[in-house]
Scaffold this active site. Structure first.
Site, short mmCIF file in Angstrom:
data_model
loop_
_atom_site.label_atom_id
_atom_site.label_comp_id
_atom_site.label_asym_id
_atom_site.label_seq_id
_atom_site.Cartn_x
_atom_site.Cartn_y
_atom_site.Cartn_z
N ILE A 181 -0.88 -2.96 20.31
CA ILE A 181 -2.34 -2.89 20.38
C ILE A 181 -2.81 -3.52 21.70
O ILE A 181 -3.73 -3.02 22.36
CB ILE A 181 -3.01 -3.59 19.17
CG1 ILE A 181 -2.46 -3.00 17.87
CG2 ILE A 181 -4.52 -3.41 19.22
CD1 ILE A 181 -2.86 -3.76 16.62
N SER A 231 -6.90 -8.92 10.33
CA SER A 231 -6.31 -7.79 9.60
C SER A 231 -7.03 -7.57 8.28
O SER A 231 -7.49 -8.53 7.64
CB SER A 231 -4.84 -8.13 9.33
OG SER A 231 -4.29 -7.24 8.39
N TYR A 247 2.57 -14.14 6.63
CA TYR A 247 1.90 -13.40 7.71
C TYR A 247 0.41 -13.27 7.40
O TYR A 247 -0.45 -13.57 8.23
CB TYR A 247 2.53 -12.01 7.90
CG TYR A 247 1.63 -11.05 8.62
CD1 TYR A 247 1.52 -11.10 10.01
CD2 TYR A 247 0.86 -10.12 7.92
CE1 TYR A 247 0.66 -10.24 10.67
CE2 TYR A 247 0.00 -9.26 8.58
CZ TYR A 247 -0.11 -9.32 9.95
OH TYR A 247 -0.98 -8.48 10.60
N LYS A 286 -3.25 -14.93 9.30
CA LYS A 286 -4.49 -14.24 9.70
C LYS A 286 -5.68 -14.92 9.01
O LYS A 286 -6.72 -15.17 9.63
CB LYS A 286 -4.43 -12.76 9.32
CG LYS A 286 -3.37 -11.97 10.08
CD LYS A 286 -3.69 -11.88 11.55
CE LYS A 286 -2.63 -11.16 12.35
NZ LYS A 286 -2.76 -11.38 13.80
N LEU A 331 4.84 2.50 7.85
CA LEU A 331 5.07 3.90 7.48
C LEU A 331 5.22 4.84 8.68
O LEU A 331 6.21 5.58 8.78
CB LEU A 331 3.93 4.39 6.57
CG LEU A 331 4.00 5.86 6.19
CD1 LEU A 331 5.23 6.14 5.33
CD2 LEU A 331 2.73 6.30 5.48
C1 WQD Z 1 1.34 1.96 4.50
C2 WQD Z 1 1.60 2.74 3.22
C3 WQD Z 1 3.24 1.72 1.78
C4 WQD Z 1 6.56 2.22 4.62
C5 WQD Z 1 0.93 -3.67 6.81
C6 WQD Z 1 0.44 -5.10 6.82
C7 WQD Z 1 -0.86 -5.18 7.53
C8 WQD Z 1 -0.73 -4.66 8.94
C9 WQD Z 1 -0.14 -3.29 8.94
C10 WQD Z 1 0.74 -5.43 10.71
C11 WQD Z 1 1.72 1.86 1.97
C12 WQD Z 1 3.74 3.05 2.29
C13 WQD Z 1 5.32 2.20 3.99
C14 WQD Z 1 7.58 3.10 4.15
C15 WQD Z 1 6.05 3.89 2.45
N1 WQD Z 1 -0.01 -5.60 9.70
N2 WQD Z 1 5.07 3.02 2.92
N3 WQD Z 1 7.28 3.90 3.07
O1 WQD Z 1 1.42 -2.25 4.13
O2 WQD Z 1 -0.77 -1.07 4.60
O3 WQD Z 1 -0.01 -2.86 6.10
O4 WQD Z 1 1.04 -3.24 8.16
O5 WQD Z 1 0.99 -5.87 11.68
O6 WQD Z 1 -1.29 -6.48 7.56
O7 WQD Z 1 0.29 -5.54 5.48
O8 WQD Z 1 1.18 -0.71 6.16
O9 WQD Z 1 2.54 1.07 7.18
O10 WQD Z 1 3.69 -0.76 5.88
O11 WQD Z 1 2.33 0.95 4.66
O12 WQD Z 1 5.84 4.62 1.49
O13 WQD Z 1 8.70 3.15 4.68
O14 WQD Z 1 2.84 3.42 3.33
O15 WQD Z 1 3.61 1.53 0.45
O16 WQD Z 1 1.16 2.58 0.91
P1 WQD Z 1 0.45 -1.72 5.11
P2 WQD Z 1 2.50 0.14 6.02
#
Ligand code: WQD
Length: 351
Positions: free
Chosen positions: A21, A137, A162, A166, A213
């Protein structure tokens, strides 16, 4: 009122400016004429991003960028940088960010994220710089009682160190303003940042197996991973998979520029959500990314990941009404730009 300064006379110190970012925000600031000093220890970033930033912004803006490889916790190094550049604004990105790792390394997370913030604000105070934008966040909202989330939605106890860092840094910066009303604090609560610079020159470069994800989907699309693991398809959502408010990293970057302009000449503490206001499910992401890369991306359904919430998305009307900022990119744009970055840089910056 803090002093009002024109962008070309404003030196912005950006901690963590070599990161995902941070680097996109630095491009936005240089393009708008600001002077930028990056302080980054490169613990989770590459020095190569500096050349990419300079290529994107071109001359003369590139001449307004200075980079220091330094740890924000290194008080002497930081004080020297402040002596030299006298920044009047700080954007604080630097911090560890892996949720799972924070559970197994709480001391490291609290020492690094909170420790570096305390060092930073102390050095800022010593140098008469009291304007800071902090990378917060949506994690501070926890499991929401109702959607969309506004800035008035309650903060909930975090579910991992984590998230607590924040949460606590928001509180520390708020207390700072209570003690000394000359402080000017903006807390930006990001939803889920994805995408990459449309040039394909900058993007997210996670080390090891991605936790988030979209980087995982991108690595599956390029064949580095066999299949996406969908964490649960039995949530109370239209297709059963988790719903999030994904935001293009360039929109997030313009949100920081909007915050800098808005805070100019003010004091106080203000919180803004930065999202799009639209919720997208895991399966919708996989589908949109498949379209962007031109082939079906394989996935398997796994159990839910502990600590995940069902759904969250933002109400971003406050940022629109006060700062005149709105997200411009949609999910198709985000997946296209992520794919463009991933396919041109299969091994990230080190490739
Ligand atoms: C998104 C969706 C998972 C991985 C986290 C932190 C947040 C921020 C961003 C970062 C969810 C699903 C995920 C995978 C999946 N911090 N998923 N398979 O959890 O919303 O946020 O990252 O610096 O503070 O909590 O993001 O991208 O991990 O997940 O199905 O391999 O995708 O269950 O629904 P999240 P995410």
């Amino acid at each position: 009122m803090s002093e009002k300064i024109a962008p070309q006379d404003t030196c912005v110190l950006v901690t963590g400016g070599a990161g995902f970012i941070g680097s996109h925000t630095v491009v936005e600031l240089l393009t708008r004429g600001y002077q930028v000093v990056i302080v980054d220890d490169l613990s989770n970033a590459s020095a190569k991003v500096m050349d990419r930033i300079k290529t994107i912004v071109g001359e003369p803006a590139a001449a307004n960028l200075t980079f220091y490889e330094a740890d924000v916790n290194d008080r002497a190094a930081l004080a020297k940088i402040f002596d030299e550049h006298r920044p009047s604004r700080v954007i604080h990105f630097a911090g560890y960010k892996a949720v799972g790792e924070s559970v197994s390394k709480p001391i490291e997370y609290y020492a690094n994220n909170i420790g570096n913030t305390l060092t930073l604000v102390d050095v800022m105070r010593e140098h008469g710089c009291k304007s800071i934008i902090f990378s917060s966040s949506a994690t501070v909202y926890g499991d929401p009682d109702s959607l969309p989330l506004t800035e008035e939605s309650p903060k909930k106890p975090a579910t991992n160190p984590y998230g607590w860092t924040k949460w606590m840094i928001e509180q520390i910066l708020t207390d700072l303003h209570t003690a000394d009303p000359e402080w000017n604090v903006v807390l930006l609560r990001y939803f889920n940042p994805i995408g990459a610079h449309p040039s394909g020159l900058m993007g997210e470069d996670p080390k090891g197996i991605p936790n988030n994800l979209v980087p995982y989907v991108a690595q599956t699309a390029i064949g580095k991973r066999d299949a996406v693991h969908v964490f649960g398809d039995d949530y109370d959502t239209p297709d059963g998979t988790g719903v999030r408010d994904y935001i293009h990293v360039c929109d997030l970057a313009s949100g920081h520029a909007a915050a800098l302009a808005w805070m100019n000449g003010r004091t106080g503490v203000e919180v803004f959500n930065l999202g799009t206001g639209t919720g997208t499910s895991v399966l919708e992401i996989i589908k949109a990314f498949s379209k962007a890369c031109g082939h079906e991306i394989p996935y398997v359904v796994d159990p839910r990941r502990p600590g995940d919430v069902t759904a969250n998305y933002a109400d971003c009307s406050k940022a629109r009404d006060l700062m005149g900022w709105e997200a411009k990119f949609n999910i198709e744009d985000m997946c296209r730009d992520s794919w463009n970055w991933q396919s041109h840089n299969p091994d990230g910056y080190e490739g």
